[in-house]
Scaffold this motif. Structure first.
Motif, PDB file in Angstrom:
ATOM      1  N   ILE A  22      66.588 -38.119  10.761  1.00  0.00           N
ATOM      2  CA  ILE A  22      65.435 -37.262  11.020  1.00  0.00           C
ATOM      3  C   ILE A  22      65.863 -36.037  11.826  1.00  0.00           C
ATOM      4  O   ILE A  22      65.458 -34.909  11.540  1.00  0.00           O
ATOM      5  N   ALA A  23      66.705 -36.264  12.815  1.00  0.00           N
ATOM      6  CA  ALA A  23      67.151 -35.154  13.660  1.00  0.00           C
ATOM      7  C   ALA A  23      67.981 -34.154  12.866  1.00  0.00           C
ATOM      8  O   ALA A  23      67.956 -32.953  13.136  1.00  0.00           O
ATOM      9  N   GLU A  24      68.704 -34.648  11.861  1.00  0.00           N
ATOM     10  CA  GLU A  24      69.517 -33.757  11.028  1.00  0.00           C
ATOM     11  C   GLU A  24      68.637 -32.860  10.155  1.00  0.00           C
ATOM     12  O   GLU A  24      68.975 -31.717   9.892  1.00  0.00           O
ATOM     13  N   GLN A  25      67.559 -33.455   9.664  1.00  0.00           N
ATOM     14  CA  GLN A  25      66.638 -32.665   8.846  1.00  0.00           C
ATOM     15  C   GLN A  25      65.843 -31.754   9.763  1.00  0.00           C
ATOM     16  O   GLN A  25      66.001 -31.783  10.958  1.00  0.00           O
ATOM     17  N   SER A  26      64.976 -30.935   9.193  1.00  0.00           N
ATOM     18  CA  SER A  26      64.194 -30.097  10.099  1.00  0.00           C
ATOM     19  C   SER A  26      62.706 -30.148   9.791  1.00  0.00           C
ATOM     20  O   SER A  26      62.008 -29.166   9.836  1.00  0.00           O
ATOM     21  N   LYS A  27      62.247 -31.332   9.442  1.00  0.00           N
ATOM     22  CA  LYS A  27      60.811 -31.522   9.285  1.00  0.00           C
ATOM     23  C   LYS A  27      60.144 -31.476  10.653  1.00  0.00           C
ATOM     24  O   LYS A  27      60.665 -32.024  11.618  1.00  0.00           O
ATOM     25  N   ALA A  28      58.979 -30.841  10.692  1.00  0.00           N
ATOM     26  CA  ALA A  28      58.187 -30.890  11.918  1.00  0.00           C
ATOM     27  C   ALA A  28      57.473 -32.241  11.950  1.00  0.00           C
ATOM     28  O   ALA A  28      56.726 -32.580  11.036  1.00  0.00           O
ATOM     29  N   LEU A  29      57.735 -33.008  12.995  1.00  0.00           N
ATOM     30  CA  LEU A  29      57.157 -34.346  13.082  1.00  0.00           C
ATOM     31  C   LEU A  29      56.758 -34.662  14.513  1.00  0.00           C
ATOM     32  O   LEU A  29      57.271 -34.055  15.456  1.00  0.00           O
ATOM     33  N   THR A  30      55.845 -35.602  14.641  1.00  0.00           N
ATOM     34  CA  THR A  30      55.579 -36.179  15.958  1.00  0.00           C
ATOM     35  C   THR A  30      56.057 -37.619  15.920  1.00  0.00           C
ATOM     36  O   THR A  30      55.670 -38.376  15.030  1.00  0.00           O
ATOM     37  N   ILE A  31      56.920 -37.980  16.846  1.00  0.00           N
ATOM     38  CA  ILE A  31      57.486 -39.317  16.815  1.00  0.00           C
ATOM     39  C   ILE A  31      57.256 -40.047  18.139  1.00  0.00           C
ATOM     40  O   ILE A  31      57.559 -39.526  19.204  1.00  0.00           O
ATOM     41  N   ARG A  81      67.706 -33.808  20.212  1.00  0.00           N
ATOM     42  CA  ARG A  81      68.605 -32.774  19.707  1.00  0.00           C
ATOM     43  C   ARG A  81      67.898 -31.816  18.778  1.00  0.00           C
ATOM     44  O   ARG A  81      68.352 -30.687  18.576  1.00  0.00           O
ATOM     45  N   SER A  82      66.834 -32.272  18.166  1.00  0.00           N
ATOM     46  CA  SER A  82      66.119 -31.422  17.208  1.00  0.00           C
ATOM     47  C   SER A  82      64.933 -30.752  17.878  1.00  0.00           C
ATOM     48  O   SER A  82      64.188 -31.387  18.622  1.00  0.00           O
ATOM     49  N   SER A  83      64.744 -29.473  17.602  1.00  0.00           N
ATOM     50  CA  SER A  83      63.657 -28.749  18.267  1.00  0.00           C
ATOM     51  C   SER A  83      62.343 -28.843  17.497  1.00  0.00           C
ATOM     52  O   SER A  83      61.302 -28.433  17.985  1.00  0.00           O
ATOM     53  N   GLU A 127      73.310 -30.407  26.768  1.00  0.00           N
ATOM     54  CA  GLU A 127      73.402 -28.962  26.567  1.00  0.00           C
ATOM     55  C   GLU A 127      72.030 -28.336  26.773  1.00  0.00           C
ATOM     56  O   GLU A 127      71.672 -27.349  26.170  1.00  0.00           O
ATOM     57  N   SER A 128      71.256 -28.915  27.618  1.00  0.00           N
ATOM     58  CA  SER A 128      69.882 -28.470  27.826  1.00  0.00           C
ATOM     59  C   SER A 128      69.830 -27.457  28.963  1.00  0.00           C
ATOM     60  O   SER A 128      70.756 -27.335  29.741  1.00  0.00           O
ATOM     61  N   PRO A 129      68.764 -26.710  29.021  1.00  0.00           N
ATOM     62  CA  PRO A 129      68.612 -25.743  30.103  1.00  0.00           C
ATOM     63  C   PRO A 129      68.794 -26.360  31.483  1.00  0.00           C
ATOM     64  O   PRO A 129      69.409 -25.767  32.354  1.00  0.00           O
ATOM     65  N   VAL A 130      68.291 -27.555  31.675  1.00  0.00           N
ATOM     66  CA  VAL A 130      68.430 -28.208  32.977  1.00  0.00           C
ATOM     67  C   VAL A 130      69.900 -28.416  33.313  1.00  0.00           C
ATOM     68  O   VAL A 130      70.355 -28.092  34.402  1.00  0.00           O
ATOM     69  N   ALA A 131      70.644 -28.943  32.334  1.00  0.00           N
ATOM     70  CA  ALA A 131      72.055 -29.201  32.573  1.00  0.00           C
ATOM     71  C   ALA A 131      72.779 -27.904  32.917  1.00  0.00           C
ATOM     72  O   ALA A 131      73.651 -27.876  33.770  1.00  0.00           O
ATOM     73  N   ASN A 132      72.407 -26.825  32.263  1.00  0.00           N
ATOM     74  CA  ASN A 132      73.041 -25.550  32.574  1.00  0.00           C
ATOM     75  C   ASN A 132      72.691 -25.075  33.974  1.00  0.00           C
ATOM     76  O   ASN A 132      73.508 -24.481  34.660  1.00  0.00           O
ATOM     77  N   ARG A 133      71.484 -25.332  34.363  1.00  0.00           N
ATOM     78  CA  ARG A 133      71.055 -24.933  35.695  1.00  0.00           C
ATOM     79  C   ARG A 133      71.868 -25.674  36.764  1.00  0.00           C
ATOM     80  O   ARG A 133      72.003 -25.232  37.889  1.00  0.00           O
TER      81      ARG A 133
END
Lengths: 268, 268
Positions: free
Chosen positions: A116-125, A138-140, B70-76
DNA sequence: TGACGAATGTTAAAATTCAACACAAAAATG
DNA sequence: CATTTTTGTGTTGAATTTTAACATTCGTCA
């Protein structure tokens, strides 16, 4: 990747390195009483499998997400890795963009989380697994909801009464579970009661209960029954399943999805 | 560990390895136009700091808890690292075995969590920070309680109404907070209202509110006030604090602990 | 200026890796 | 059952890499 490629010595070498974090060829040579070259070739192999990293006179543990990943769950990952990966791919394709999903804290669901993280579907998990949370972070594109509670270091999951209470608040479209054992005529089994209630709560708070069960799970029973077969809407399994079980399975659940295994588990 | 130890070339080498995951001495030699030995010594240093792992003809990325870090917090983390580390050490010494503790999701508290994980006090720790949770999960002596809720990828914390509701359930002995800005006569300030309520709830659910504030925080104000100075029982700061602020601080809070900064940030 | 320390470069010895070949046991084949 | 093939292991020495010791450069400060 999966341990079944390893011979005894290699397995022991890996265990040794896992316990000591690092080992020299010299050390291993005398410990296993074989030649330098043999140890060297074993380490080469383990390094190819990305289980260890070669250093100057030896090797050290590779584990990319070091410490937390040294959990029993992570180790379980390596068992039937090919099947779990194949199932995870099918499962991830079964998820539609925008859906709200629950993932339970099993190794198969962790594989699914990776996909799931590799793909880029918008999801709520929604999840109660720290490992899954970390993968998804890892996925935004993914909105993550964690069930809080007491952390169980064995399963890397949040459990206990507060987790259960928190779980009552959420309603999801699809809930993915794995299991210790699965009888296609009876239901699923776990060896501990820890997560029993959380699984039950989420199963009653979703539109679709989806079980991820590779063929090795079939026929295995264990301490306590978690889901009755009638509660399960969909099962995703792999092509290694024998025909008898498949017939019973198809008679008892509404939908069966089969992940195709590649013939050989090739090491490139 | 913190970036300020690194000279420019070392920093660039690290960035290069971070982008390519791996690099050979040869490659780096010509890229930075210095001798093999210089690159070698740089890599040795980076390896000592556990930022990279030495391999045969070069090095590869080490990143222990890879991606999430690699998150903003870690960079801070790298900002005022020495001060934060010194404060974290004082704070960890201030914690007694067996206590129940809350750590909020700031970078200073993350440093504290690292120190706690290194020690082996038996503790119960409540947190809403994923990073802190991960750090603490390395230690087997610590019972971890996570406040669940919506995951905020910017702060790597759990936030929102469900987190707040969950927070109401817990009562701790000592609650550690950090802050964006701190006026020793007024109180603490944050730039976002996200975690405002959770901080407030925990502050009202503990015996002792402890603020971790390095000297750079003093005099900084920001969007919204979180704690009134009267709510704060103890402040842990560093020896870099100027006298004017120190006088006001000691007049307004019951206990002030000062972490001594080493003159130079020595590399052993 | 010149003495000092820190950083960098040079070199050769020491250690490690690697590839090629040798051998023996096990498995497959006729 | 003898044979070929395959697989795993051991040996060797050349090639490479690492390391340590010493030489050099550069900037700083008295």
């Amino acid at each position: 990747m999966s341990y079944e490629n390893l011979n005894n010595r290699q397995r022991e070498i890996l265990e040794y390195i896992e316990s000591k974090k690092t080992a020299s060829y010299l050390e291993l040579e005398s410990k296993f009483d074989v030649s330098n070259m043999t140890i060297r070739r074993d380490i080469d192999f383990l390094a190819q499998e990305e289980l260890v990293i070669k250093t100057l006179g030896g090797a050290q543990l590779a584990k990319s997400i070091n410490d937390v990943y040294e959990s029993p769950v992570a180790n379980r990952l390596s068992i039937n890795g090919a099947e779990k990966k194949a199932i995870a791919i099918e499962a991830s394709n079964y998820i539609e963009p925008g859906e709200i999903i629950y993932l339970d804290g099993s190794s198969t669901c962790l594989e699914l989380a990776k996909k799931i993280a590799e793909q880029s579907k918008a999801l709520t998990i929604v999840t109660n697994s720290l490992l899954i949370h970390m993968e998804l972070a890892r996925s935004s594109n993914i909105s993550i909801v964690s069930l809080g509670g007491q952390y169980d270091p064995v399963s890397c999951c949040l459990t206990g009464p507060n987790t259960e209470e928190h779980a009552h608040k959420y309603f999801v479209k699809k809930a993915f579970f794995s299991t210790k054992g699965f009888s296609p005529s009876v239901g699923t089994f776990e060896s501990s009661a820890e997560t029993f209630r959380i699984k039950q709560i989420l199963a009653s708070h979703c539109d679709e209960v989806i079980l991820l069960a590779d063929h090795t799970k079939f026929g295995q029973k264990s301490l306590c029954k978690v889901f009755d077969i009638s509660q399960i809407h969909t099962v995703i399994t792999d092509s290694g399943l024998d025909n008898d079980n498949r017939v019973v399975l198809e008679a008892n659940v509404a939908k069966v999805i089969t992940a195709q295994l590649k013939e050989s588990v090739a090491n490139f």
